[in-house]
Design a protein around this motif. Structure first.
Motif, short mmCIF file in Angstrom:
data_model
loop_
_atom_site.label_atom_id
_atom_site.label_comp_id
_atom_site.label_asym_id
_atom_site.label_seq_id
_atom_site.Cartn_x
_atom_site.Cartn_y
_atom_site.Cartn_z
N ASP A 98 34.41 30.54 48.48
CA ASP A 98 33.90 29.66 49.54
C ASP A 98 34.98 28.70 50.03
OD1 ASP A 98 31.41 30.87 49.47
OD2 ASP A 98 30.52 29.33 48.17
N ALA A 99 35.75 28.14 49.12
CA ALA A 99 36.82 27.22 49.50
C ALA A 99 37.88 27.92 50.34
CB ALA A 99 37.45 26.58 48.27
N VAL A 100 38.20 29.14 49.99
CA VAL A 100 39.19 29.90 50.77
C VAL A 100 38.64 30.20 52.16
CG1 VAL A 100 40.44 32.11 50.90
CG2 VAL A 100 40.34 30.86 48.74
N ARG A 101 37.40 30.62 52.23
CA ARG A 101 36.79 30.90 53.55
C ARG A 101 36.71 29.65 54.39
NH1 ARG A 101 32.35 35.50 53.44
NH2 ARG A 101 32.26 34.69 55.54
N ALA A 145 38.54 29.05 58.00
CA ALA A 145 37.79 28.63 59.19
C ALA A 145 38.38 27.35 59.79
CB ALA A 145 36.32 28.42 58.84
N ALA A 146 38.75 26.40 58.93
CA ALA A 146 39.35 25.15 59.40
C ALA A 146 40.69 25.43 60.07
CB ALA A 146 39.51 24.18 58.24
N ILE A 198 40.05 37.65 39.09
CA ILE A 198 38.76 37.96 39.70
C ILE A 198 37.80 36.77 39.55
CG2 ILE A 198 36.69 39.41 39.43
CD1 ILE A 198 38.71 41.71 38.73
N GLN A 199 37.77 36.17 38.36
CA GLN A 199 36.91 35.00 38.16
C GLN A 199 37.34 33.85 39.04
OE1 GLN A 199 37.27 34.53 33.90
NE2 GLN A 199 35.53 35.87 33.48
N TRP A 200 38.65 33.63 39.16
CA TRP A 200 39.15 32.57 40.04
C TRP A 200 38.71 32.84 41.48
CZ3 TRP A 200 42.00 32.30 44.42
CH2 TRP A 200 42.42 31.03 44.81
N ALA A 201 38.83 34.10 41.93
CA ALA A 201 38.44 34.46 43.29
C ALA A 201 36.95 34.21 43.52
CB ALA A 201 38.79 35.91 43.57
N GLU A 202 36.13 34.56 42.54
CA GLU A 202 34.69 34.33 42.67
C GLU A 202 34.38 32.84 42.78
OE1 GLU A 202 33.37 36.35 39.16
OE2 GLU A 202 33.18 38.29 40.19
#
Length: 135
Positions: free
Chosen positions: A122-125, A129-130, A114-118
């Motif tokens: 932004d990097a995943v999103r 998008a890219a 969960i901490q990693w996801a938080e």
């Protein structure tokens, strides 16, 4: 199982042997991860890691969840041994949910994810998008 084995091929052979050559639908990792990867499971486990909650308290804590989904998710977490349900003989009966020892042992690794996801949301999103822009 030896946690020092990192080779995927070796792990797959171990899983295949554990399931008597059956397909990987019975893979122990898939089986366990599937139980905690539901839309609401991690939120409910996070809440119950703080303290035991009554059903209504959980419903108010996670307002987007329907009563049906809350009931279903709690039932699934109980079935997997992560959550304990205790009924108190009051009028009307009150029910309290808490994490079991197994649930508490699973919470630390889940909390790290969960901490990693938080931290990386932004990097995943941005990566999504890219990728979508190239299609």
């Amino acid at each position: 199982m030896d946690s020092k084995i990192f080779n995927l091929k070796a792990k797959l052979e171990i899983y295949k042997a554990m399931t008597n050559g059956a397909n990987f639908a019975d893979c122990p990792v898939r089986d366990v991860i599937q139980g905690i990867s539901g839309k609401w499971s991690s939120l409910l486990v996070m809440a119950l890691a703080e303290k035991p909650y009554r059903f209504g308290e959980l419903r108010r804590l996670v307002p987007d969840i329907s009563q049906r989904m809350l009931t279903q998710t709690l039932h699934e977490l109980q079935r997997d041994g992560y959550v304990h349900r205790e009924v108190f003989p009051t009028k009307p009966p009150s029910v309290e949910y808490s994490l079991t020892d197994l649930g508490r042992s699973m919470f630390l690794p889940l909390q790290q994810l969960i901490q990693w996801a938080e931290l990386n949301h932004d990097a995943v999103r941005d990566a999504r998008a890219a990728f979508d822009a190239r299609i």
